[in-house]
Design a protein around this motif. Sequence first.
Motif, PDB file in Angstrom:
ATOM      1  N   ARG A  40      -5.858 -14.573  -2.536  1.00  0.00           N
ATOM      2  CA  ARG A  40      -4.597 -14.037  -3.033  1.00  0.00           C
ATOM      3  C   ARG A  40      -4.808 -12.608  -3.519  1.00  0.00           C
ATOM      4  O   ARG A  40      -5.760 -12.334  -4.261  1.00  0.00           O
ATOM      5  CB  ARG A  40      -4.082 -14.903  -4.186  1.00  0.00           C
ATOM      6  N   PHE A  41      -3.951 -11.730  -3.083  1.00  0.00           N
ATOM      7  CA  PHE A  41      -4.047 -10.342  -3.516  1.00  0.00           C
ATOM      8  C   PHE A  41      -3.005 -10.075  -4.594  1.00  0.00           C
ATOM      9  O   PHE A  41      -1.804 -10.178  -4.353  1.00  0.00           O
ATOM     10  CB  PHE A  41      -3.859  -9.397  -2.336  1.00  0.00           C
ATOM     11  N   ASP A  42      -3.498  -9.742  -5.787  1.00  0.00           N
ATOM     12  CA  ASP A  42      -2.611  -9.403  -6.893  1.00  0.00           C
ATOM     13  C   ASP A  42      -2.240  -7.926  -6.761  1.00  0.00           C
ATOM     14  O   ASP A  42      -2.810  -7.055  -7.423  1.00  0.00           O
ATOM     15  CB  ASP A  42      -3.296  -9.682  -8.233  1.00  0.00           C
ATOM     16  N   ASP A  43      -1.284  -7.669  -5.890  1.00  0.00           N
ATOM     17  CA  ASP A  43      -0.951  -6.291  -5.510  1.00  0.00           C
ATOM     18  C   ASP A  43       0.394  -5.835  -6.058  1.00  0.00           C
ATOM     19  O   ASP A  43       1.115  -5.067  -5.420  1.00  0.00           O
ATOM     20  CB  ASP A  43      -0.963  -6.148  -3.983  1.00  0.00           C
ATOM     21  N   ASP A  45       0.705  -3.902  -8.534  1.00  0.00           N
ATOM     22  CA  ASP A  45       0.563  -2.490  -8.912  1.00  0.00           C
ATOM     23  C   ASP A  45       0.764  -1.665  -7.637  1.00  0.00           C
ATOM     24  O   ASP A  45      -0.190  -1.319  -6.935  1.00  0.00           O
ATOM     25  CB  ASP A  45      -0.813  -2.242  -9.520  1.00  0.00           C
ATOM     26  N   ILE A  46       2.009  -1.356  -7.348  1.00  0.00           N
ATOM     27  CA  ILE A  46       2.368  -0.713  -6.082  1.00  0.00           C
ATOM     28  C   ILE A  46       1.693   0.645  -5.917  1.00  0.00           C
ATOM     29  O   ILE A  46       1.288   1.038  -4.817  1.00  0.00           O
ATOM     30  CB  ILE A  46       3.903  -0.556  -5.979  1.00  0.00           C
ATOM     31  N   ALA A  47       1.534   1.369  -7.019  1.00  0.00           N
ATOM     32  CA  ALA A  47       1.014   2.736  -6.940  1.00  0.00           C
ATOM     33  C   ALA A  47      -0.443   2.758  -6.487  1.00  0.00           C
ATOM     34  O   ALA A  47      -0.862   3.677  -5.776  1.00  0.00           O
ATOM     35  CB  ALA A  47       1.149   3.428  -8.293  1.00  0.00           C
ATOM     36  N   ARG A  48      -1.238   1.748  -6.877  1.00  0.00           N
ATOM     37  CA  ARG A  48      -2.672   1.787  -6.603  1.00  0.00           C
ATOM     38  C   ARG A  48      -3.114   0.799  -5.532  1.00  0.00           C
ATOM     39  O   ARG A  48      -4.209   0.935  -4.980  1.00  0.00           O
ATOM     40  CB  ARG A  48      -3.450   1.507  -7.893  1.00  0.00           C
ATOM     41  N   SER A  49      -2.318  -0.202  -5.232  1.00  0.00           N
ATOM     42  CA  SER A  49      -2.701  -1.211  -4.239  1.00  0.00           C
ATOM     43  C   SER A  49      -2.418  -0.712  -2.834  1.00  0.00           C
ATOM     44  O   SER A  49      -1.365  -0.111  -2.580  1.00  0.00           O
ATOM     45  CB  SER A  49      -1.929  -2.515  -4.484  1.00  0.00           C
ATOM     46  N   THR A  50      -3.336  -0.969  -1.899  1.00  0.00           N
ATOM     47  CA  THR A  50      -3.132  -0.568  -0.509  1.00  0.00           C
ATOM     48  C   THR A  50      -3.563  -1.682   0.430  1.00  0.00           C
ATOM     49  O   THR A  50      -4.440  -2.495   0.099  1.00  0.00           O
ATOM     50  CB  THR A  50      -3.935   0.702  -0.157  1.00  0.00           C
ATOM     51  N   GLN A  51      -2.968  -1.700   1.618  1.00  0.00           N
ATOM     52  CA  GLN A  51      -3.350  -2.663   2.631  1.00  0.00           C
ATOM     53  C   GLN A  51      -4.765  -2.376   3.128  1.00  0.00           C
ATOM     54  O   GLN A  51      -5.511  -3.289   3.488  1.00  0.00           O
ATOM     55  CB  GLN A  51      -2.373  -2.620   3.802  1.00  0.00           C
ATOM     56  N   GLU A  52      -5.138  -1.110   3.116  1.00  0.00           N
ATOM     57  CA  GLU A  52      -6.496  -0.742   3.544  1.00  0.00           C
ATOM     58  C   GLU A  52      -7.545  -1.410   2.668  1.00  0.00           C
ATOM     59  O   GLU A  52      -8.531  -1.958   3.172  1.00  0.00           O
ATOM     60  CB  GLU A  52      -6.664   0.779   3.482  1.00  0.00           C
ATOM     61  N   PHE A  53      -7.322  -1.400   1.346  1.00  0.00           N
ATOM     62  CA  PHE A  53      -8.275  -2.051   0.459  1.00  0.00           C
ATOM     63  C   PHE A  53      -8.241  -3.567   0.651  1.00  0.00           C
ATOM     64  O   PHE A  53      -9.282  -4.228   0.598  1.00  0.00           O
ATOM     65  CB  PHE A  53      -7.988  -1.683  -0.995  1.00  0.00           C
ATOM     66  N   ALA A  54      -7.050  -4.139   0.850  1.00  0.00           N
ATOM     67  CA  ALA A  54      -6.960  -5.582   1.091  1.00  0.00           C
ATOM     68  C   ALA A  54      -7.742  -5.966   2.340  1.00  0.00           C
ATOM     69  O   ALA A  54      -8.485  -6.951   2.347  1.00  0.00           O
ATOM     70  CB  ALA A  54      -5.494  -6.001   1.220  1.00  0.00           C
ATOM     71  N   ASP A  55      -7.582  -5.187   3.401  1.00  0.00           N
ATOM     72  CA  ASP A  55      -8.299  -5.465   4.650  1.00  0.00           C
ATOM     73  C   ASP A  55      -9.806  -5.348   4.453  1.00  0.00           C
ATOM     74  O   ASP A  55     -10.588  -6.135   5.004  1.00  0.00           O
ATOM     75  CB  ASP A  55      -7.838  -4.515   5.750  1.00  0.00           C
ATOM     76  N   SER A  56     -10.235  -4.350   3.679  1.00  0.00           N
ATOM     77  CA  SER A  56     -11.669  -4.161   3.451  1.00  0.00           C
ATOM     78  C   SER A  56     -12.244  -5.317   2.636  1.00  0.00           C
ATOM     79  O   SER A  56     -13.381  -5.746   2.868  1.00  0.00           O
ATOM     80  CB  SER A  56     -11.938  -2.829   2.744  1.00  0.00           C
ATOM     81  N   ILE A  57     -11.452  -5.843   1.698  1.00  0.00           N
ATOM     82  CA  ILE A  57     -11.908  -6.994   0.911  1.00  0.00           C
ATOM     83  C   ILE A  57     -12.065  -8.220   1.803  1.00  0.00           C
ATOM     84  O   ILE A  57     -13.063  -8.950   1.723  1.00  0.00           O
ATOM     85  CB  ILE A  57     -10.929  -7.270  -0.245  1.00  0.00           C
ATOM     86  N   LEU A  58     -11.091  -8.444   2.684  1.00  0.00           N
ATOM     87  CA  LEU A  58     -11.200  -9.570   3.615  1.00  0.00           C
ATOM     88  C   LEU A  58     -12.424  -9.427   4.512  1.00  0.00           C
ATOM     89  O   LEU A  58     -13.149 -10.397   4.769  1.00  0.00           O
ATOM     90  CB  LEU A  58      -9.935  -9.665   4.470  1.00  0.00           C
ATOM     91  N   TYR A  59     -12.693  -8.205   4.981  1.00  0.00           N
ATOM     92  CA  TYR A  59     -13.855  -7.956   5.837  1.00  0.00           C
ATOM     93  C   TYR A  59     -15.146  -8.259   5.073  1.00  0.00           C
ATOM     94  O   TYR A  59     -16.059  -8.911   5.607  1.00  0.00           O
ATOM     95  CB  TYR A  59     -13.850  -6.512   6.318  1.00  0.00           C
ATOM     96  N   ASP A  60     -15.211  -7.797   3.825  1.00  0.00           N
ATOM     97  CA  ASP A  60     -16.413  -8.051   3.024  1.00  0.00           C
ATOM     98  C   ASP A  60     -16.613  -9.541   2.798  1.00  0.00           C
ATOM     99  O   ASP A  60     -17.746 -10.045   2.851  1.00  0.00           O
ATOM    100  CB  ASP A  60     -16.304  -7.333   1.675  1.00  0.00           C
TER     101      ASP A  60
END
Length: 457
Positions: A40-43, A45-60
Motif C-alpha cells: 500500500r502506498f500512503d501517497d 502527500d500529493i506534493a512529494r509523492s510520485t509514481q516514479e518513486f512508487a515504481d522504484s519501491i516495487l522494483y526494489d
Amino acid sequence: MTVTVRFAPSPTGRIHIGNARTALFNWLFAMNNKGRYIQRFDDTDIARSTQEFADSILYDLHWLGIFPDVTEYQSRRVEIYDAAVERLKAARVLYACYETPEELDLRRKVRRTRGLPPVYGREALTLTPEQVAEYESDGRRPHWRFLLPNFTSDPLQPERTEVHWNDLVRGEETVDLASLSDPVLVREDGTYLYTLPSVVDDIEMGVTHVIRGDDHVTNTGVQIALFQALGAEPPVFGHHNLLTTVSGEGLSKRTGALSIESLREDGIEPMAVASLAVLVGTSENVAAAHDLNELAGHFDPAATSKSAAKFDPDELFVLNRTLIHQMSFEEARDRLIVLGISGDKAEPFWLAVRGNIDRLSDAVAWWRILSDGPQEQAEFSGEDRDFLHQAFDLLPEEPWNGSVWKDWTGKIKEATGRKGKPLFMPLRLALTGRTSGPELSDLLPLMGREGTLARRP
C-alpha cells in the motif's frame, strides 16, 4: 481468519535498508502464517509523492523477492476517507479547529511555563458560533482533530486513560491517551494526514497484523482509539526496533543512505541484504540465508531486541561473499551470460573463481585474464625471468586434464630446485598478473597449452 499484513511506505523517495526491514518482517510473517501481503502506498502527500518513486519501491521489493498479493494507492481511495470523516463528525468525535501554527506554538510554550504537558488544550471546543463566523469571514479554514476518549464527561478535563495491547515484538505495551494531543486528521486544505487513511484502509482491507518500526508505538494508542470510534476491532500490532548507521544516525529516504538501489548497484546480493536486514538486532545469529524460505525459518518477531540495531555495511559484504562462494553455476548462469561469460568453459570457470570474488561482477576481470592474459604485466627480476623461461620450456604437451598443474610444477621443482613461494609466485604472476586468486590447477586446463604459452614473459 486469513493473516493479512501490509507494507505502507510513502512514495517520496527510494527505500533504504531500514524500510526493507519492515517490508521483510511483514513478508516473512505472512509466509510463516500462509497469509496475504498488501503493498500500500500512503501517497496522500500529493506534493512529494510520485509514481516514479512508487515504481522504484516495487522494483526494489521484487529484487528482494517480495511479490505483493495486491497493490493499493491511497490517493485513489479519497471517497472512502471522506465517508469515514462524515461518520466521525456525526459521532461528534471530529471537531473543527482554527488556530494558526504560530498560535499553537505560543500555547505550547505557555503550558510548559506552567509545568503542564505541551498538548493541545481543546480550546476549539469552546468556540461560539460568532467566533467561528468571524474566523470564517477572515478567510481561515479549519483543520479537524480527533477527540481522544480520555475523559469521563467533560473533554476539557482529560484524565489518565490507558490503552493496552500485547505487542508481537515488545510484549505488553501501554499508552496514556491523556498525555497526547488530539491528532489532526484533516488539514486546512481538506487533505488527509497519515492517521485516518491508514486506519480506514486497515479496516477496509482486512489487515489483521500491523508490523512496523517502534517509532510508531505512541501512534498505536491513538490508532486503537480511532479503530474503536469507527466500530472496528483493532489489528494485532508489532513494533520492531529501528536500524541506524554504525555511528547511530537514523536512515532516511531523502538522503538515500543505504538505499536498496545503491546496494544493488554495488553488486550486493538480495539475500545478503535480506539476511542482515532481518536478523541484525535479534537474538538470531546473523548468517546468510540462501532464500526467503530459509530466512523465514529463522524469523521470529519476538526475538527482536527493543534497542536500536546498528547496521554495519562490512557485515553485509561478509554475507555477500558467503553467498557468492556457495552459489551454484545454475544460479549464476543467466547473470554470467549477461556479463559475457558463456560457452563450454563457463561452468568450470565459475566453479574455479567463485571462491575468490566478493561480487558476481568480479568474475568479469578473471574471465578477461583467462581469455586475454594478465591485464597488467608483472615486473620480474633477471633471476625470476630465467626461471620462468626454463619453467615454460617444461610445459607438458596436450591433452591436458586436472593433473597438468601438478605434473608441470613437479618437473619444474625437479629441474630448478625451487619449491614453495619462490616456485609458485613467479608462475602465478606470469599467468594471471596477480599475487593471489583461484587455484592455478583449476585455471590451467581452461587456458590450454597455447593460451598458457602466450603468457611466457
